[in-house]
Design an enzyme around this catalytic site. Structure first.
Site, PDB file in Angstrom:
ATOM      1  N   LYS A   1      34.133  44.722  64.824  1.00  0.00           N
ATOM      2  CA  LYS A   1      34.169  45.900  63.961  1.00  0.00           C
ATOM      3  C   LYS A   1      33.504  47.035  64.719  1.00  0.00           C
ATOM      4  CE  LYS A   1      32.740  47.375  59.289  1.00  0.00           C
ATOM      5  NZ  LYS A   1      32.104  46.961  58.023  1.00  0.00           N
TER       6      LYS A   1
ATOM      7  N   SER B   1      34.668  47.603  53.725  1.00  0.00           N
ATOM      8  CA  SER B   1      34.908  48.520  54.809  1.00  0.00           C
ATOM      9  C   SER B   1      35.406  47.840  56.090  1.00  0.00           C
ATOM     10  CB  SER B   1      33.620  49.273  55.151  1.00  0.00           C
ATOM     11  OG  SER B   1      32.635  48.365  55.612  1.00  0.00           O
TER      12      SER B   1
ATOM     13  N   SER C   1      31.696  44.178  52.068  1.00  0.00           N
ATOM     14  CA  SER C   1      32.663  44.621  53.078  1.00  0.00           C
ATOM     15  C   SER C   1      33.252  43.545  53.977  1.00  0.00           C
ATOM     16  CB  SER C   1      32.037  45.686  53.960  1.00  0.00           C
ATOM     17  OG  SER C   1      32.119  46.922  53.332  1.00  0.00           O
TER      18      SER C   1
HETATM   19  N1  GLN Z   1      32.251  49.036  49.134  1.00  0.00           N
HETATM   20  C1  GLN Z   1      30.821  49.070  49.225  1.00  0.00           C
HETATM   21  C2  GLN Z   1      30.357  50.449  49.593  1.00  0.00           C
HETATM   22  O1  GLN Z   1      31.169  51.296  49.675  1.00  0.00           O
HETATM   23  C3  GLN Z   1      30.355  48.049  50.210  1.00  0.00           C
HETATM   24  C4  GLN Z   1      30.477  48.510  51.607  1.00  0.00           C
HETATM   25  C5  GLN Z   1      29.918  47.531  52.586  1.00  0.00           C
HETATM   26  O2  GLN Z   1      29.661  46.378  52.280  1.00  0.00           O
HETATM   27  N2  GLN Z   1      29.670  48.014  53.778  1.00  0.00           N
HETATM   28  O3  GLN Z   1      29.223  50.700  49.795  1.00  0.00           O
END
Ligand code: GLN
Length: 485
Positions: A77, A152, A176
């Site tokens: 990532k 994400s 995410s």
């Molecule tokens: N969707 C969540 C957020 O927007 C989690 C994101 C993540 O785990 N990095 O913060």
């Protein structure tokens, strides 16, 4: 080749049926063929990859420093710092950032002999649930290009689901890894907070961030986890715990296992196909001799507000370092220092990141610090206690990973609150620091559905064991979208 699991590919490499060079070429070709439509990769490093593959083959030929992962391709990532390779974090702010060092996780897998093919697309600074917040454009779901892959770590999930890479790292601050794994029909493990090193992983919300891995199945996850889990003196929150052999524990019988399903999860407005997948999973576990119990996580309704207050406060603080002075994006022709700060940040960050910096700065300022931040920290404790109480009654908790299958691109963009609600079942794990794994458990028309198994701190071996046993009885994890087969 791409239909094989990592364990199978590793066996083929060991028997010299294939070489790492062939394997790497095969995946590079697939990336070339399919990435245009998926947009799963931000950077592909063809030359370096081929060089590493040749090195891996030499290591195997000489039997020097060989691990089961030597010669296996991987993608990281784009939040993990990679020496001499662009690490953008999905942001314009870091679109010129070439780190001078590797993240510890990158280093560990490189030492094991893995071949890095590139960096995957992601929501900017890991903020998002749909991968529509990337400076590099949205990622598409391989099961249907009109749908989001989740976020994400959406690039990693789409790349693994389409088998243009056998595995990819991800990070999980509030879901995410697990949510995109669920929406793309693959296996995603978010470990206990502190189990994997955060060194070199760009910070979003430091008390919630966990690195982890997305693969095609639990057995592959266990294999990678053997090399990922460790104490790292470079990370002050890394925990000194022995690393078990996760692979060795995959085949333990589940007949003494007690699984709890929280009543609060079932009371939630669940998509009927998601509920159906959960019920089917329950009957499969019952046939393996597992006992089920209804439990309560009474503060589930507080998880989203608590998570967004904590994560925004921490992100406002973490992202203060991007000032246009030291590294990252700098605006053109600043009038003075204030203009430089102001415009570099205004131009360098996207709208979701700005929204969160504003919310977080407010939470941490003046009297709001007491009325919001301190209070929310207490609520976080209450949510953690819910888990500890539940684990007195059951070994693990089962639930859906997300309330719905993948949604359409653009569907939730105008309504951030609805978007935030897609994390309802994942954020509590991060608030409590406990691990969770999402595994494929069904479909809604042609879109995958995942279920999540949560355990107490440091029970990754148990989670992988349960996931693996489930995957011995089902074949959801083997399905690949037709056009990528
Ligand atoms: N969707 C969540 C957020 O927007 C989690 C994101 C993540 O785990 N990095 O913060």
């Amino acid at each position: 080749m791409h239909k094989k699991s990592i364990v199978e590919l590793s066996a083929s490499l060991a028997k010299a049926e294939i070489s790492s060079v062939e394997l790497t070429q095969h995946y590079l070709k697939r990336i070339k063929q399919y990435n245009k439509n998926l947009n799963a990769f931000i950077t592909v490093i063809e030359e370096q990859a081929m060089q590493q593959a040749r090195l891996a083959d030499q290591r195997r030929a000489k039997q020097e420093y060989v691990t089961p992962l030597t010669g296996i391709p991987i993608a990281h990532k784009d939040i993990f710092s990679t020496k001499d390779v662009l690490t953008s974090c999905g942001s314009r702010m870091l679109s010129n950032y070439i780190p001078p060092y590797n993240a510890s996780i990158v280093e560990k897998l490189q030492d094991a002999g893995m071949v890095l093919l590139g960096k995957t697309n992601m929501d900017e600074f890991a903020m998002g649930s749909s991968n529509e917040n990337s400076y590099y454009g949205s990622v598409r779901n391989p099961w249907n290009p009109d749908y989001v892959p989740g976020g994400s770590s959406g690039g990693s999930a789409a790349a693994v689901a389409s088998r243009i890479i056998p595995c990819a790292t991800g990070t999980d601050t509030g879901g995410s890894i697990r949510q995109p794994a669920s929406l793309c029909g693959i296996t995603g493990l978010k470990p206990t907070y502190g189990r994997l090193s955060r060194h070199g992983m760009i910070a979003y919300a430091s008390s919630l961030d966990s690195g982890g891995i997305l693969t095609g199945n639990a057995e592959d996850t266990a294999l990678l986890f053997n090399y990922l889990a460790c104490f790292d003196p470079k990370d002050s929150t890394s925990i000194q715990q022995p690393t078990p052999d996760y692979t060795a524990k995959l085949n333990q019988p589940l007949d003494k296992l007690r699984i709890g399903i929280p009543t609060e999860y079932l009371a939630h407005d669940l998509n009927p196909d998601v509920l159906n997948a959960l019920e089917q999973a329950k009957s499969i576990f019952l046939s393996m001799g597992v006992t089920f119990k209804s439990i309560s996580l009474p503060h589930t309704h507080l998880a989203i507000p608590v998570y967004y207050l904590v994560s925004c406060a921490e992100c406002a603080s973490n992202l203060a370092r991007y000032d246009g002075v030291r590294y990252g994006y700098r605006c053109k022709h600043p009038k003075d220092l204030t203009d430089l700060y102001f415009r570099s940040r205004s131009e360098g960050f996207g709208s979701e990141v700005k929204r969160r910096i504003l919310a977080g700065t407010y939470t941490l300022s003046g009297s709001s610090y007491d009325t919001h931040y301190r209070r929310v920290k207490r609520m976080r404790h209450v949510i953690s206690n819910d888990y500890q109480n539940a684990f007195k009654e059951v070994d693990v908790i089962l639930g859906p990973t997300a309330p719905t299958p993948a949604f359409r691109l653009g569907e939730k963009l105008k309504d951030p609150i609805t978007m935030y609600l897609s994390d309802i079942f994942t954020v509590s794990n991060n608030l409590a620091g406990v691990p969770g794994i999402s595994i494929p458990a069904g479909f809604s028309s042609n879109l995958p559905i995942g279920i999540q198994i949560t355990g107490n701190h440091f029970t990754e071996a148990k989670l992988l064991n349960i996931a693996h046993q489930f995957q011995q009885q089902t074949d959801w994890h083997k399905r690949i979208p037709e056009q990528f087969a």
